[in-house]
Design a protein around this motif. Sequence first.
Motif, short mmCIF file in Angstrom:
data_model
loop_
_atom_site.label_atom_id
_atom_site.label_comp_id
_atom_site.label_asym_id
_atom_site.label_seq_id
_atom_site.Cartn_x
_atom_site.Cartn_y
_atom_site.Cartn_z
N ALA A 116 0.85 -1.20 0.00
CA ALA A 116 0.00 0.00 0.00
C ALA A 116 0.89 1.24 0.00
CB ALA A 116 -0.91 0.00 1.22
N ASP A 117 0.34 2.34 -0.49
CA ASP A 117 1.10 3.59 -0.52
C ASP A 117 1.41 4.09 0.88
OD1 ASP A 117 1.09 3.60 -3.29
OD2 ASP A 117 -0.70 4.86 -3.42
N GLU A 118 0.54 3.78 1.81
CA GLU A 118 0.77 4.16 3.20
C GLU A 118 0.21 3.07 4.09
OE1 GLU A 118 -2.64 7.18 4.42
OE2 GLU A 118 -1.35 7.99 2.85
N HIS A 119 0.63 3.07 5.34
CA HIS A 119 0.15 2.03 6.26
C HIS A 119 0.24 2.53 7.69
CE1 HIS A 119 4.52 1.34 6.29
NE2 HIS A 119 4.34 0.79 7.48
N LEU A 120 -0.43 1.79 8.56
CA LEU A 120 -0.35 2.04 9.99
C LEU A 120 0.45 0.91 10.62
CD1 LEU A 120 -1.19 3.65 12.53
CD2 LEU A 120 -3.17 2.12 12.69
N GLU A 121 1.47 1.27 11.35
CA GLU A 121 2.24 0.29 12.11
C GLU A 121 1.76 0.36 13.56
OE1 GLU A 121 6.83 -0.04 13.63
OE2 GLU A 121 6.49 0.69 11.60
N VAL A 122 1.43 -0.79 14.11
CA VAL A 122 1.02 -0.85 15.51
C VAL A 122 2.08 -1.67 16.24
CG1 VAL A 122 -0.76 -1.51 17.16
CG2 VAL A 122 -1.41 -0.75 14.86
N ARG A 123 2.83 -1.00 17.10
CA ARG A 123 3.89 -1.66 17.88
C ARG A 123 3.31 -2.10 19.21
NH1 ARG A 123 8.54 2.88 16.85
NH2 ARG A 123 8.56 2.69 14.58
N LEU A 124 3.16 -3.39 19.36
CA LEU A 124 2.59 -3.96 20.58
C LEU A 124 3.70 -4.57 21.43
CD1 LEU A 124 -0.31 -5.62 18.68
CD2 LEU A 124 -0.66 -4.00 20.54
N ASP A 125 3.52 -4.49 22.73
CA ASP A 125 4.49 -5.11 23.63
C ASP A 125 3.75 -5.64 24.85
OD1 ASP A 125 6.94 -6.03 24.44
OD2 ASP A 125 7.79 -4.05 24.84
N ARG A 126 4.42 -6.51 25.56
CA ARG A 126 3.87 -7.12 26.78
C ARG A 126 4.86 -6.86 27.91
NH1 ARG A 126 2.63 -13.52 26.92
NH2 ARG A 126 2.52 -13.76 29.17
N THR A 133 1.00 -2.93 25.80
CA THR A 133 1.06 -1.53 25.39
C THR A 133 1.02 -1.50 23.86
OG1 THR A 133 3.49 -1.53 25.34
CG2 THR A 133 2.41 -0.80 27.39
N ALA A 134 0.55 -0.38 23.33
CA ALA A 134 0.49 -0.21 21.88
C ALA A 134 0.93 1.21 21.54
CB ALA A 134 -0.92 -0.47 21.36
N LEU A 135 1.71 1.30 20.49
CA LEU A 135 2.12 2.58 19.94
C LEU A 135 1.68 2.59 18.48
CD1 LEU A 135 3.68 5.28 20.15
CD2 LEU A 135 5.72 4.00 19.44
N LEU A 136 0.88 3.58 18.10
CA LEU A 136 0.40 3.72 16.73
C LEU A 136 1.34 4.62 15.96
CD1 LEU A 136 -3.41 4.29 17.45
CD2 LEU A 136 -2.16 2.12 17.25
N VAL A 137 1.91 4.10 14.88
CA VAL A 137 2.87 4.85 14.08
C VAL A 137 2.34 4.95 12.65
CG1 VAL A 137 5.27 4.98 13.31
CG2 VAL A 137 4.73 3.91 15.52
N PRO A 138 1.81 6.11 12.27
CA PRO A 138 1.29 6.27 10.91
C PRO A 138 2.42 6.47 9.92
CG PRO A 138 1.02 8.31 12.13
CD PRO A 138 1.60 7.30 13.09
N HIS A 139 2.29 5.85 8.77
CA HIS A 139 3.23 6.03 7.66
C HIS A 139 2.41 6.54 6.48
CE1 HIS A 139 6.70 3.93 9.52
NE2 HIS A 139 5.75 3.27 10.14
N GLY A 140 2.37 7.85 6.34
CA GLY A 140 1.61 8.47 5.26
C GLY A 140 0.60 9.46 5.79
#
Length: 149
Positions: A116-126, A133-140
Amino acid sequence: MRREHVLPTPEDTRALGAALAGVARAGDLVVLVGPLGAGKTALTQGIGAALGVREPVTSPTFVIARVHRGGRLPLVHVDAYRLGSVADVDDLDLDASTEESVTVVEWGQGLVERLADEHLEVRLDRRDDDVRTALLVPHGPGWEQRLSG
């Protein structure tokens, strides 16, 4: 929508997924990053439920990809853990279904972003206390705007 989330229970993780589904559009790519047990499948279950998927959303570890239809948008759920290269991703022919679906890829970092031209990265951790925990990292710009709005 906040970028950082503390998710004490699986229900909280599914609720974040539901919130993401609320801003999802056809053609969206969501890449889930995190260790085993971080909540990737629970987040996808929340996305599926909020999209109106009727069948259970389970980890596609052994089938690699599942398509769930019947909701507001189809959900393509991919587990890229066993994929070793971009060529393996190409063999799945995912780009044939990404334009009309929401595609969620577990373990896909570095392999699927070009779908895709852009995407959402969701960084999850335990964490050690079993809280996710979740960190939302938009790309685009599209994801940036939706998360900011």
